[in-house]
Design an enzyme around this catalytic site. Sequence first.
Site, PDB file in Angstrom:
ATOM      1  N   SER A   1       0.849  -1.188   0.000  1.00 42.51           N
ATOM      2  CA  SER A   1       0.000   0.000   0.000  1.00 42.51           C
ATOM      3  C   SER A   1       0.883   1.236   0.000  1.00 42.51           C
ATOM      4  CB  SER A   1      -0.884  -0.007   1.257  1.00 42.51           C
ATOM      5  OG  SER A   1      -1.508   1.236   1.476  1.00 42.51           O
TER       6      SER A   1
ATOM      7  N   TYR B   1      -3.127  -0.386  10.079  1.00 45.21           N
ATOM      8  CA  TYR B   1      -2.969  -0.720   8.665  1.00 45.21           C
ATOM      9  C   TYR B   1      -1.588  -0.293   8.170  1.00 45.21           C
ATOM     10  CZ  TYR B   1      -4.227  -0.928   3.669  1.00 45.21           C
ATOM     11  OH  TYR B   1      -4.272  -1.228   2.329  1.00 45.21           O
TER      12      TYR B   1
END
Length: 266
Positions: free
Chosen positions: A147, A160
Site C-alpha cells: 500500500s 494498517y
Amino acid sequence: MFEMSKFSLEGKIALITGASYGIGFAIATAYAKAGATIVFNDINEALVEKGMEAYKAEGIEAHGYVCDVTNEDAVNELVAKVEKEVGTIDILVNNAGIIKRIPMLEMSAKDFRQVIDIDLNGPFIVSKAVIPGMIKKGHGKIINICSMMSELGRETVSAYAAAKGGLKMLTRNICSEFGEHNIQCNGIGPGYIATPQTAPLREIQPDGSRHPFDQFIIAKTPAARWGTPDDLMGPAVFLASDASDFVNGHVLYVDGGILAYIGKQP
C-alpha cells in the site's frame, strides 16, 4: 533476445488470497487471461460461492476454497489440498486484508492485533506454506499487496500502516532468503482505487460538488483520477511472469504518481 512469451502465464498455477471480488478478483482475472489456472480462497463459504459465480461469468474455471489465512494449520491443509487437486503453486498473491479506520487513541489493542494478524501474519503464513513447493519446482513468484501506507502515515490507519510497512519488509526478507532458489518476492502498492468499498467517498454531493475526500485525492494525484482494478492487471502479470525474473524485493507503486508529488501550492 527478448520474447513477448515471457509475459505468458500459460501452465502456471496461481493462488490469490481473498480474491472473491475487488483487487484480488481483478488480478486473478488478468492471470487467467494470461493462461494461468486460478485458485483462490476466502474466509467463508458465501464469499467463495460469490467468487465462483463471478469467475464463471468471466468464463474462468477457478478453484475456490474456504480458508482463514491467519490459521496456520488451515493454510497448510489448503496448500496440501491444492497441490493434490490442482498442482503445485507457481504464483502466490497475498491479497487478503482488512483496514480499520479508528483514531489511535480510540483503537483497542484487540483491533490493532486483528489488522496485523490478517494483513501481515497472513502473508507470512501463506508464503511459508507455498515456498517449499516452489523450491522443489525450482521457481516461484510471490506478490504481496502492499500500500502507499507502506511508505506514508495518515490519521486513523495506525494498524494498517504498521502492517503494510511490515509487509514491505517481509517482501524484502523473502527476497533475501529465497532468491537463490529462483523465487522472486515483490509487492504492488495500489494508490486510491475506485471500488464498491470506496464508492461513498466519490459520490457527488447534493450541491453538485465532489465529496471532500474525492477532492483531496484528485488534488494529490498527478494523474488527476482514482485508479481502477484494471490499472493493477498489467503490473501484476509482469511480476508473476518470467519477464520479471531479475526483479526481486521491489514494491511497485501503482498510484498515479501520488508518492512522487508534494502537492499543489496553496
